[in-house]
Design an enzyme around this catalytic site. Structure first.
Site, short mmCIF file in Angstrom:
data_model
loop_
_atom_site.label_atom_id
_atom_site.label_comp_id
_atom_site.label_asym_id
_atom_site.label_seq_id
_atom_site.Cartn_x
_atom_site.Cartn_y
_atom_site.Cartn_z
N GLU A 1 41.79 44.65 41.06
CA GLU A 1 42.09 43.67 39.90
C GLU A 1 40.93 42.99 39.53
O GLU A 1 40.23 42.60 40.55
CB GLU A 1 43.18 42.91 40.59
N LYS B 1 50.18 42.27 33.36
CA LYS B 1 50.88 41.81 34.53
C LYS B 1 52.25 40.97 34.24
O LYS B 1 51.83 39.99 33.42
CB LYS B 1 49.66 41.20 35.27
N CYS C 1 48.98 43.60 41.47
CA CYS C 1 48.77 42.52 42.20
C CYS C 1 50.28 41.92 42.54
O CYS C 1 51.11 42.34 43.17
CB CYS C 1 47.86 41.53 42.03
#
Length: 301
Positions: free
Chosen positions: A45, A118, A155
């Site tokens: 990331e 995300k 994540c």
């Protein structure tokens, strides 16, 4: 027709204070992974910088860039040159004042297949992501590469079974999680083992519950969010714990990285194993979709 198996590379790298240096390192790692037989490569990331979300600093929005743009052009060139599909995590500038934490997927011919923004954005001490990133609005995504269908989340998404499920239902054989997660130095002695074990366990659970391969791709090293000398002024920094791993549909660990070294981990995705696992553990068959309506509620009170 996609092959029955393909090899993936998890790039576990450390990040310096110079974005261009980090990009060059990532490009070199892509080449090394391809030379070792990888066909799909995933970077950690926000690999171009140290993890800057350790503080809120409006000047750091200057790090964001358009997609497609100069960096995606170089990533596309690398994917084409080495003949690999590529998952890269970038700080996206969508418009003035509108930014995302975005995974970009390139196929082995360099074509940009799409992006995933995300969805789950944390706001915790030294992880002040809500200041920088707007939650994704594209939903959950899967992409057909030359080598197979893949899904990617990012994540903080990795703690949410709903995200894994909704991506897995689109038919990928593997979920990639580009990641930046580490220990607070003052917490590590008391909570470090438990935190890492929880992170590892929840993702292995996604692999089992969905009958799918899962790859978590983390960075490594101690960071103070140093961007060309601009560092976080508060906190004790973060020790990124590495530990990148690939789990199979049984949740078994195929390859796993160390906590303190840069590594390129290579593992195989075997579609026959996925098929056999789902035949014996038919969780998709036995889902009671008629009973799940309440899952869209915040809380059942």
């Amino acid at each position: 027709m996609s092959p029955d198996r393909f090899h993936v590379a998890l790039i576990q790298m450390s990040c310096s204070s110079e974005p261009e240096e980090n990009l060059r390192k990532a490009l070199d790692c892509i080449g090394e992974a391809a030379a070792r037989g990888a066909q799909v490569v995933c970077l950690p990331e926000l690999f171009q910088t140290q993890y800057f979300c350790q503080r809120e600093d409006a000047e750091l929005f200057d790090l964001a860039e358009a997609i497609p743009g100069a960096t995606t052009d170089r990533l596309a060139e690398a994917a084409k040159h080495h003949g690999v599909a590529l998952v890269s995590s970038l700080f996206e500038r969508r418009a003035a004042g509108l930014y995302h934490n975005t995974a970009v997927i390139h196929d082995a011919d360099g074509e940009q297949l799409g992006i995933y923004r995300k969805m789950h954005i944390p706001d915790d001490p030294l992880f002040y992501e809500k200041f920088y990133f707007t939650p994704g609005d594209l939903g959950y995504k899967a992409f057909d590469t030359r080598f197979g269908r893949i899904g990617t989340l990012v994540c903080w998404d990795q703690w949410y079974p709903e995200a894994a499920r909704l991506t897995a239902l689109q038919g990928p054989s593997i979920l990639f999680y580009p990641t930046a997660i580490g220990w607070h130095p003052l917490e590590k002695a008391e909570f470090g083992i438990a935190q890492h074990d929880a992170w590892r366990t929840v993702q292995r659970g996604h692999a089992v519950a969905n009958g799918i391969f899962v790859a978590a791709v983390n960075r490594v090293g101690f960071e103070t969010g140093n961007i060309r000398g601009n560092e976080a002024k508060e906190g004790k920094g973060l020790e990124f714990w590495g530990g990148s791993f690939l789990a199979d549909p049984f949740g078994r660990i195929i390859v796993e990285g160390s906590h303190d070294k840069e590594e390129i981990l290579i593992g195989e995705v075997d579609l026959k194993l996925l098929e056999d696992t789902r035949r014996n553990w038919p969780f998709f068959r036995d889902r009671r979709i008629d009973s799940y309506g309440a899952i869209t509620r915040r809380f059942l009170d």
